[in-house]
Design an enzyme around this catalytic site. Sequence first.
Site, PDB file in Angstrom:
ATOM      1  N   ASP A 138       0.859  -0.945  -0.114  1.00 29.12           N
ATOM      2  CA  ASP A 138       0.174  -0.335   0.416  1.00 29.12           C
ATOM      3  C   ASP A 138       1.409   0.521   0.049  1.00 29.12           C
ATOM      4  O   ASP A 138       1.742   1.613   0.086  1.00 29.12           O
ATOM      5  CB  ASP A 138      -0.916  -0.012   1.547  1.00 29.12           C
ATOM      6  CG  ASP A 138      -1.730   1.098   0.921  1.00 29.12           C
ATOM      7  OD1 ASP A 138      -2.345   1.776   0.422  1.00 29.12           O
ATOM      8  OD2 ASP A 138      -2.187   1.374   2.723  1.00 29.12           O
ATOM      9  N   ASP A 197      -5.314   5.715  -4.407  1.00 26.95           N
ATOM     10  CA  ASP A 197      -4.655   7.079  -4.191  1.00 26.95           C
ATOM     11  C   ASP A 197      -5.036   7.460  -5.907  1.00 26.95           C
ATOM     12  O   ASP A 197      -5.034   6.972  -6.497  1.00 26.95           O
ATOM     13  CB  ASP A 197      -3.266   7.675  -3.654  1.00 26.95           C
ATOM     14  CG  ASP A 197      -3.898   8.986  -3.196  1.00 26.95           C
ATOM     15  OD1 ASP A 197      -4.199   9.407  -3.363  1.00 26.95           O
ATOM     16  OD2 ASP A 197      -2.992   8.779  -2.421  1.00 26.95           O
ATOM     17  N   ARG A 214      -6.130   3.646  -7.636  1.00 26.51           N
ATOM     18  CA  ARG A 214      -7.168   3.905  -7.810  1.00 26.51           C
ATOM     19  C   ARG A 214      -8.087   2.432  -7.773  1.00 26.51           C
ATOM     20  O   ARG A 214      -8.981   2.556  -8.118  1.00 26.51           O
ATOM     21  CB  ARG A 214      -7.881   4.761  -8.813  1.00 26.51           C
ATOM     22  CG  ARG A 214      -7.782   6.111  -8.836  1.00 26.51           C
ATOM     23  CD  ARG A 214      -7.764   6.481  -8.084  1.00 26.51           C
ATOM     24  NE  ARG A 214      -9.245   7.262  -7.627  1.00 26.51           N
ATOM     25  CZ  ARG A 214      -9.860   8.454  -6.416  1.00 26.51           C
ATOM     26  NH1 ARG A 214      -8.915   8.555  -5.866  1.00 26.51           N
ATOM     27  NH2 ARG A 214     -11.250   8.199  -6.807  1.00 26.51           N
TER      28      ARG A 214
END
Length: 1136
Positions: A412, A676, A762
Site C-alpha cells: 500500500d 490514491d 485507484r
Amino acid sequence: MELEDDIVDAPHNPISVSGSSTEFDLNGEEAQRAFVVKEHGANEHHNFCSNRISTAKYNLATFFPKFLYEQFSRHANLFFLFIALIQQIPNVSPTGQWTTALPLSIVLIMTAVKELAEDFKRHKADNEVNRRKVKVFRDLTFRTARWTEVRVGDVVKVLNNQYFPADLVLLSSSEPEAMCYVETANLDGETNLKIRQGHPQTAHLLTRERIRTLQARVECETPNERLYKFVGNIIITRPDGSENVVPLGADQFLQRGAQLKNTPWVYGVVVFTGHESKLLKNNKAAPIKRSNVDDVYNRQIIYLFFTLVSLAVMCTIAYAVWTGEHRSDWYLGFKSKPPLSPGLTLFTFMILFNNLIPISLIITLDIVKYFQALVFINNDVEMYDEATDTPARARTSALNEELGQVQYIFSDKTGTLTCNEMVFLKCSIAGVAYGDVQQDPGVFSDPALLDNLTSGHDTASVIREWLTLLAVCHTVIPERDRTDPDVIVYQAASPDEAALVSAVKRLGFSFNVRQPDRVVINALGSDETFFILNVLEFNSTRKRMSVIVRDESGAIKLLTKGADSVIFERLSQNQPFADATKEHLHRFATEGLRTLCVGVRLLREEEYNEWARVYEEASTAIHDRAAKLDRAAELIEKDLFLLGATAIEDRLQEQVPETIQALANAGINIWVCTGDKQETAINIGFSCRLLNSTMDLLIANETTLPATMAWCERELEALEDHGDRPLALIIDGPTLEFALDQSLRLRWLQLAKACKAVVCCRVSPLQKAEVVRLVKENERAITLAIGDGANDVAMIQAAHVGVGISGKEGLQAARASDYSIGQFRFLQRLLLVHGAWSYRRVTMLILYSFYKNIALYLIELWYAFSNGFSGQILFERWTIATYNVAFTLLPPVAIGIFDQHLSAETLLAMPHLYKSGPRREHFNTRVFWGWTLNSIFHSVILFWLPLEMFRGDTITADGQVGGQWVLGHVVYSIVVYTVTLKAALVTESWTIYNHIAVWGSALIWLVFTFAYFELWAAPGVSIAHEVFGIGRYMYRSARVWFSFLVIPALALLRDVVFVLVRHLLFPTEEVRLQRLERRHQVIAKMPEQLWAEMHGRGTAQDYTGYAFSQNENTDSITQMEIIRRYDTTVEKPQGE
C-alpha cells in the site's frame, strides 16, 4: 407495530436515486432491505447481522473441525493416524499398539495449544474494536453504548475523529446543509477528505427532540461489496400520516471504517452492521496459510510413503517366499501357528518402516517456529518503533521461513510508504529559492523570506502577492476552537491545501474568515477582505484551479495554481522569473518534493463581465456541462504573471528509499497497490526511488476491454524497442478491472513481469487482492502484502505472507496480518535477517530430521535379510518410540532456533545474499533426495559393519553371549552418536545451547542405557524385559567401545571430506564471509557515494511531480457550492 405493518402492506415504491438508472425491486431481480428507524421490536424478525466482528481463525464451534482438517491435511499426520489404527489389529504390530498413537496425540495436543494461544491474540484484538464506544439514541436520549450493541435501524451520533461503527445513512450534521468531511484512508488509502451531505429533507434533524419525533423506515439495497455505491430511500411519516419518500445515494452513505474529520458531529441511521458492512464484505475469512517449505516436504512425504509401501510389499513377497521354503522346518512352529496372511504381513512391515517419516518433525517445527517468532522477532529491539511504542509482532509462527523466500512485495502507499503528512518545505518566489536554510528542520522556517518582505527588497511586492494568493486561492474552511477562540483550525479536503494555508499563516498571512461571498485574511496584522466571484475547479485534465476575486480596492484578480506544465504554457510574454523558477522546480523534483506553480492576472471590469456571461451559460448547460465549463475557464486562464512555486513533501516514513533499494537488490519485485490518485502515486514512486528517470513509464488509462487489450498487445510488441531501459507500469483501477479479465489477465501479467516496478492506482480492496492472487496462482513465487489500513486486509490475506503496519489508519491491517511492524523500514530486517535465518534453520531442521530417521529405521530393512523377513525388530520397542522425542530431539531444535549462517549486519549490508531463499537453493527435491541417499548410505555402514564385527556373538571376556538385543543396541548407540556428530558437522555457528544439544544428546543416551536396561527389575515395571541387563554386557566389551569410536568416523568420513573440499578448494561467497566473521571483521555497509550512484540521487529527472492542493471533485457537491454555504462567523448547532 403499526409501522411494521406499514412496511409489509405499503404499496411498492422502487428505490431510485437522482442520476442513477438502478432500481431495486422486492419482487424483481435485486433483493431489498427494509427496516424501521429506532424501532428494534419492528426489526427483530429480520435477524439482521450483529455488529460484532471477528478476524480470528477459530471460534468454539469451528475449532475442532477446522483444526483437525488443517492438521490432517498434512500428509505426515494422516499417515501416522493410519499407522496408529492398524497397530490396533492383534498380532500385527511388532512395536506394540500405542507407540504411534501416543506420540501422535501429544503432537496434536501441543499443536492445538499453540494454535489457541495465537488465536487468543486475534480475539483480544477484535475485542478492542468491538468494545469501542459510540452514542446511540435509546430511551429518548443519546446513550453511550459499545459497538457490539449497535443494531440496524439505530440512530447514532458520531463525533469528530471517531470511526463510524457501522454503515450509516447520513441524516444531519453540525455543518451547513448537513455536510461533513470523511477520511476514507482505511477504505481506499486516500487522505484527501471526502464530502458527504445529508438529504435536505433530513438536514433539519439537529436536536434530540427532533430525532425523538422522527418516524421513518428505510428501504435500500442488500449488503454487498460495492464500497462506493449505495441506493435506497428513507420514507418519513409526516404528522398527518402521509409519507415523504426521500432518495438516498452515495452522497448520504458513510462506510464503516471511515473516519469523521473536521466535523464536530453527525447523526446517522445504521443500515449495515458487522460482517454485512461493505468494508467487511470486501474482506474474506482468514485463510489457512501453509508455507512453501511445508508444501515441499509434504510432497516428499508422499514420495517417501510410496517408497515405504514399495519396501513393505517387497518384504511381504520375500516373507512369503522364505516361509514357503522353510514351512517344513519344525522349530519354526508353523504347524501350530501358521504364518500371517499377506495382507497382515504388509501391515506389519508398514508399521515397522513407518518411522522413516519422522513423527516428531511437525511438533519440532512448531516449537522451533514459535521460538523464532516469540524470542527473535517479537523481541528484536532493532524492529521496535520508539515513536509509537510499537514492537514487531508475529501473529502466527507458521510462516517464518516464507519470509526468507519472498519474490514479490505488494505494498500500500498511504500510511505504509508515507506518513500521511504533507509538509511545506521549500518555495521559489520571484526567482529566489527559499527553504535551503531552515531554523526548524521539518518545517519551513527560512528567515530570509520575511526579511525580504519587510525590508523593502526588490521582490517584496511579489512575495506579498505570492503569500496572499496562497491565503486566498483554496477551499479551506477556518474554524475557531471553542475552548480557545484565538486558535484557528483549518478544515481541508486535501492535506496539500492544509499544508499551504498553515504555512502562509506561520509567515504572517492568516486565513481567518470564510463567508458565502468573501474571505478575510490577516496580512501582517491588518485584515484584508476578498470577494469571491468564481471558483474554477480542479480536475485531472486541467491540473489547476483558479479563484477570481475582487479586493478592497475594487481590482479583479485571477489567482491560479497548478502543475508547471499547464501554468507555463499560460504565461504572458516576458516573464522575468521563468528560467529561475524552472531551475528551482527541477531541483525540488530531484529531492522528491511535490511542486506547483502560482500565477496571477489582473482583469479589466469589462473583460471579466463578458467572460462571466460565457461562464454562466456554460454552468447552466444541459448537455456537456463539464466540458463547456473547462472551455470557458480556458478563455480566462491565460496571460498569467508567474509569481513562483511551492514544494511540498509528502513525507515518507523513515528510510523508505533505502529499504526499497535494499529489497530490490535482494531480487524482490515491488508492486505498489493504492487507492490514491495516479498522479499522487507516481509522485511517491519517484520520492521513494521505486521509479527513477532512467525508466520508461507505461501508463494505462483505458476505458474499455478492447482498448485495454489493444494497449497491452501494443506494449508487449514494443518491449524490444525499449532496449536496456528499465520499465515501470502505471495502471489505474478501471483499466486494471479490464486487465484482470480472464481473456487478458495472463497477457497483462506477462507485461507486468517485464517491468521493474508496477504501480496500481485507484484500486479497490478486492482489486488489490485479485492482483496478488494473479501472481500467486500463476508464478512459482512467494508473495508478501504489506499495508496499514482496513482496505489492505483483503490483499494481506490473499498473499502467502501478510504484514500489517500499526499506523495512523488504525490496527485493522495489523490484526488481520501474519506479522505486524511499526514502520515500513523494518520490513528489510524482517525479510533479510529473520526471514533468511528462519528459512535456513527450518530447511536444515527438516533435512536433518529425515536424515536421522532414515539412518536408524532403514536398519530394520537390512535386519530383515537376517531374520527371514519375519518383521522381527532389532531394537526394543520403547527405545524405537523415544528415539525422536528424547535422544535426537535437541540437535534439530538447536539447529532450528540458534544456528546462524551469517550475522544480521552482514545480511543487511549485502542484500543479494537473500536471493538463495527465493531460488530455493537450500530446500528442493534435489537437495532432499541428496540427504536421503546420504542417510541410506550411512544406514548401510551403521548396520553391516557392526553385524560383521559381532557376527561371532561372543563379546565379553568371560565368553557370555549377548544375543540379538545386545547387537541391536550397539547399532542403536552407534546411530545416536553418528547423527549427533552429523548435527555438529552441519551447525554453522556454535552457542552454548548448540553444545548442550549435540553433546548432551549423546550423554542422555549413555545415561539412559544404564538406567533403562535395569528397569525391569524394579517392582511393578512390565516393560524393557527384553533388554534387561544387556548394559552390563555392552559396556564391558572393548569391541563395543572400539565400534563407538570407529564406525561413526567411517560413516561421516565422506561428509567431512565434502565439507573440507567445499571450504578450502571451492569456497562460496557465504563461506568467505563466514571466515571474515570468525576473524571478527565487521561487514561495513555501502559507502554513501556508492549509495548515491545506485539511487541516482542528485541526478536530473525527466519527471516533475505536482502537488495539487485541491482534490479533484468526484462528488455531487462542487467546491464552489461548499464555500458558498459556509459562514464561519455563525455558531454551529451542538446536536443536543
